[in-house]
Design an enzyme around this catalytic site. Structure first.
Site, short mmCIF file in Angstrom:
data_model
loop_
_atom_site.label_atom_id
_atom_site.label_comp_id
_atom_site.label_asym_id
_atom_site.label_seq_id
_atom_site.Cartn_x
_atom_site.Cartn_y
_atom_site.Cartn_z
NE ARG A 169 42.03 47.75 37.84
CZ ARG A 169 41.27 46.66 37.77
NH1 ARG A 169 41.03 45.95 38.86
NH2 ARG A 169 40.73 46.29 36.62
NE ARG B 229 39.23 40.67 40.65
CZ ARG B 229 38.06 40.19 40.99
NH1 ARG B 229 37.90 39.57 42.15
NH2 ARG B 229 37.00 40.31 40.23
N GLY B 230 38.08 43.91 41.86
CA GLY B 230 36.64 43.94 42.13
C GLY B 230 36.34 45.27 42.82
CB ALA B 231 33.75 47.80 42.09
CG ASP C 206 34.01 46.99 37.69
OD1 ASP C 206 33.46 46.15 36.95
OD2 ASP C 206 34.91 46.71 38.49
CG ASN D 150 30.54 43.76 35.30
OD1 ASN D 150 31.12 44.04 36.35
ND2 ASN D 150 30.26 42.51 34.97
CE LYS D 151 37.16 42.71 34.23
NZ LYS D 151 38.32 43.62 34.08
CD GLN E 118 39.24 39.17 35.81
OE1 GLN E 118 39.15 38.60 34.71
NE2 GLN E 118 39.56 40.45 35.88
#
Ligand code: MRU
Length: 364
Positions: free
Chosen positions: A90, A53-55, A244, A254-255, A203
């Protein structure tokens, strides 16, 4: 970065020449295991189920997913199918589309016989570029830390707050928001990181804390709601987060929870920087709040939480009453006006259309 003293990336081609290996991030921090991706289906599953995960890492995994697809079927239909399957995993991180478009552009003109090798070299190039970009982001942001450190009494750390995991686990290596932190620490500048837990998937606790612990960077884990209080009491010098998808006008997706940190930082005059590789800029989008698709994830991530029980086993428990419905938007958008600056591999700019086009005249 190092795992048990060994330099490690988050994704690499396996020695058998026909598969890819990744760190299974769903098991961290309590188990460190390598998973093998053998088919495009495995790559799609790894992104969707968040083994990766993570862009930036989502983009790199998609590129290797195209290679795995080409190992099985190099036809035009095979390429189209793999693109569609990976694209559907995603919705929010734009690096996914960026990597897939780059692969399609490179492979489309080739004859099917040449596609497999090119897909593999392209994925490796994307990974190596990501490492270079993230190192450059760290170099660009390092003076921000140095400047604050120079004003502190000797030995007193620069306190940096970060949200989610924009660390090396979210990229191929270095991380985006953590790259300046690692570089400052390695240069002997005292830093201390406030690590937001980042509910619902944690996370921050599961990944960022694990990374910092492994690298020996002083840090403290905090609940998501603590940031504003710490800022009010002068305990945060700087905020570094990842993103992201950042719009051409500097809005930052972002998150979930990033926006609230930006508001608190703004109210307390704490500099709020967003660290991003240029593939995370979506030049087609101008209004982040209205135009960026926000991933809605399962309510079970909100109602349940996993951790080590007293016997040392990972177990999952339910928190609210079983009948309460849960909503789980996974990202939010921080309007550009709350962002002090965007840190890219080309340097730091204002979070604005003008700022971005000055740094990227070739793209705007
Ligand atoms: O849902 P995730 O874990 O993929 O979300 C990741 C984040 O929001 C990160 O902070 C962001 O991708 C920046 S990654 C360098």
């Amino acid at each position: 970065m190092n795992v048990d003293g060994n330099p490690t990336r988050t994704i690499w081609p396996a020695t058998d020449g026909i598969s890819v290996e990744i760190i299974d991030q769903t098991l961290l921090p309590h188990r460190y295991e390598i998973a093998t991706l053998r088919k495009v289906d495995d790559a799609a599953h790894a992104i969707k189920a968040m083994l990766v995960r993570g862009a930036p890492l989502i983009g790199a995994t998609a590129a290797y997913g195209i290679w795995l697809a080409m190992l099985a079927d190099t036809s035009n239909a095979g390429l189209e199918r793999a693109y569609a399957q990976l694209f559907a995993t995603r919705p929010t991180a734009v690096n996914l589309r960026w990597a897939l478009d780059r692969a399609k552009e490179a492979l489309d003109p080739l004859s099917p016989n040449d596609r497999t090798d090119r897909a593999r070299t392209l994925a490796a190039e994307i990974c190596d570029e990501d490492v270079g970009i993230n190192h450059a982001i760290g170099q660009a942001a390092l003076p921000l830390i140095e400047k604050i450190a120079a004003k502190k009494p000797a030995g007193e750390p620069v306190n940096i707050l970060t949200h989610c995991n924009a660390g090396w686990l979210a990229t191929v290596d270095w991380g985006t928001a953590t790259s300046p932190i690692y570089q400052a620490h390695d240069a002997g500048i005292p830093v201390h990181v406030w690590v937001d837990e980042t509910r619902p998937r944690n996370q921050g606790f599961n990944l960022t804390a694990w990374e910092l612990l492994n690298h020996g960077v002083p840090h403290t884990v905090i609940v998501d709601n603590a940031g504003g209080h710490l800022m009010q009491h002068g305990q945060v010098d700087l905020v570094f987060v990842g993103t992201d998808r950042t719009t051409a006008s500097g809005d930052v997706c972002n998150k979930i929870g990033t926006y609230l940190k930006a508001l608190a930082a703004h109210d307390n005059n704490v500099p709020f920087y967003v660290c991003l590789p240029s593939p995370t800029i979506d030049w087609t989008v101008h209004n982040g709040v209205n135009e960026i698709p926000i991933e809605e994830r399962s309510g079970e991530e909100v109602t349940h939480i996993a951790g080590l029980d007293e016997n040392g086993n990972v177990s999952t428990i339910q928190i609210p009453p079983a009948g309460s419905p849960a909503a789980n938007p996974a990202f939010d958008v921080t309007p550009a006006k709350y962002v002090t600056g965007l840190v890219t591999e080309r340097g730091i700019c204002d979070a604005s259309a003008e700022g971005l086009s000055e740094l990227f005249p070739d793209r705007s």
